[in-house]
Design an enzyme around this catalytic site. Sequence first.
Site, mmCIF file in Angstrom:
data_model
loop_
_atom_site.group_PDB
_atom_site.id
_atom_site.type_symbol
_atom_site.label_atom_id
_atom_site.label_comp_id
_atom_site.label_asym_id
_atom_site.label_seq_id
_atom_site.Cartn_x
_atom_site.Cartn_y
_atom_site.Cartn_z
ATOM 1 N N LYS A 64 0.930 -1.299 0.077
ATOM 2 C CA LYS A 64 0.047 -0.040 0.022
ATOM 3 C C LYS A 64 0.886 1.074 0.034
ATOM 4 O O LYS A 64 1.650 1.408 0.747
ATOM 5 C CB LYS A 64 -1.086 -0.084 1.132
ATOM 6 C CG LYS A 64 -1.806 1.346 1.290
ATOM 7 C CD LYS A 64 -2.806 1.330 2.517
ATOM 8 C CE LYS A 64 -3.426 2.593 2.698
ATOM 9 N NZ LYS A 64 -4.470 2.383 3.743
ATOM 10 N N LYS A 82 -2.246 -1.600 -3.713
ATOM 11 C CA LYS A 82 -3.100 -0.456 -3.693
ATOM 12 C C LYS A 82 -2.253 0.835 -3.666
ATOM 13 O O LYS A 82 -1.175 0.979 -2.999
ATOM 14 C CB LYS A 82 -3.940 -0.502 -2.438
ATOM 15 C CG LYS A 82 -4.749 0.527 -2.032
ATOM 16 C CD LYS A 82 -5.246 0.430 -0.640
ATOM 17 C CE LYS A 82 -6.035 2.027 -0.523
ATOM 18 N NZ LYS A 82 -6.409 1.837 0.967
HETATM 19 C C1 PBG Z 1 -7.018 3.725 5.632
HETATM 20 C C2 PBG Z 1 -7.531 3.331 4.407
HETATM 21 C C3 PBG Z 1 -7.434 4.438 3.142
HETATM 22 C C4 PBG Z 1 -7.893 3.688 2.338
HETATM 23 C C5 PBG Z 1 -8.287 2.457 2.479
HETATM 24 N N1 PBG Z 1 -7.988 2.472 3.782
HETATM 25 C C6 PBG Z 1 -7.029 5.863 3.198
HETATM 26 C C7 PBG Z 1 -5.630 5.940 3.725
HETATM 27 O O1 PBG Z 1 -4.619 5.114 3.875
HETATM 28 O O2 PBG Z 1 -5.382 7.078 4.209
HETATM 29 C C8 PBG Z 1 -8.321 4.259 0.744
HETATM 30 C C9 PBG Z 1 -9.174 3.753 -0.234
HETATM 31 C C10 PBG Z 1 -9.871 4.640 -1.283
HETATM 32 O O3 PBG Z 1 -9.129 5.811 -1.331
HETATM 33 O O4 PBG Z 1 -10.619 4.475 -1.930
HETATM 34 N N2 PBG Z 1 -6.430 2.749 6.468
#
Ligand code: PBG
Length: 324
Positions: free
Chosen positions: A196, A249
């Site tokens: 991520k 992601k």
């Molecule tokens: C946070 C989380 C995020 C997303 C999913 N879980 C945002 C972040 O890491 O700040 C993003 C998903 C999206 O943008 O659709 N645990």
Amino acid sequence: MYPNNRKRRLRKSAALRDLVQETQLHPDDFIVPLFVVEGNGVKQEIPSMPNVFRMSLDEIQKEVQLLWSMGLKGVLVFAKVEESLKDNAGTEALNPNGLMQRAIQTIKSTVPEMVVFSDVALDPYSSFGHDGIVEDNNILNDATIEVLAQMALSHAQAGADVVAPSDMMDGRVMHIRKALEKSGFIDTCIMSYAAKYASSFYGPFRDALDSAPGFGDKKTYQMNPANRREAIDEVILDIKEGADLVMVKPGLAYLDVLRDVHNAIDVPIAVYQVSGEYAMLRAAAERGWLDYNSVMIEQLIAFKRAGASIIASYSAKDAVDLLG
Ligand code: PBG
């Protein structure tokens, strides 16, 4: 060589093209992100995500029935936590009667076959908007993974089929796996957000949950977008720690990473077409600059072609509608 080889021969008709098509999208490919809020009859559109809604539990019931009837078999649940319940330790995340836990129970009792993926991370519960416990502007790793393990366990107790840690703390998959095994949840899957990235594509999601970091950014825990080989390392570690599924992601800007991960490991891979990707497409389509349906399908098929088994997408319903 030409003229023996004319690649255009197999492109001559739609039927012929269909017969030789390498990658097909199917409703089984998708999981649908759901944003849950307190209340009754609440269905609020998220301004930066047209046609995506925050829903109260009664609306969620109708939604999951609809999704199941369309052939969609998985939902990825996020809770929008009330401001007054947020603190540094994410205490509310462990409440057995919290919004997330009730959402899981509601979905499983409405459509028992629906595969429920629950988000495990502290940011919606954190007064700092960070995925971990904060001390002196640092995000503490080891204190956070203790809470995440208990949080995942409480989701499993509520009925989650798959717990999905999205926080990027080190060692959290191992901690969660141990906690699940110890309590007898030997069949609860872990889908780790293994690769991520610290991406600027998450903006609309943070609007949806009101979870933007209160200070700094997430670069000390999420990955540097410039790194490719590191993703393999992250993924392999999470599998060794007990992940059943791994995620890459965001999606479109990281297709090379998705393909590398696919080549490196044998567990199923999920990709998340994140909020900013969805918002860009919607915005361009609203202006008439792109055709929403055809660009959407082109992007979704790219994920599958690159190696995804599961695609988390805000367009999942639209895609299934088109697939007929
Ligand atoms: C946070 C989380 C995020 C997303 C999913 N879980 C945002 C972040 O890491 O700040 C993003 C998903 C999206 O943008 O659709 N645990």
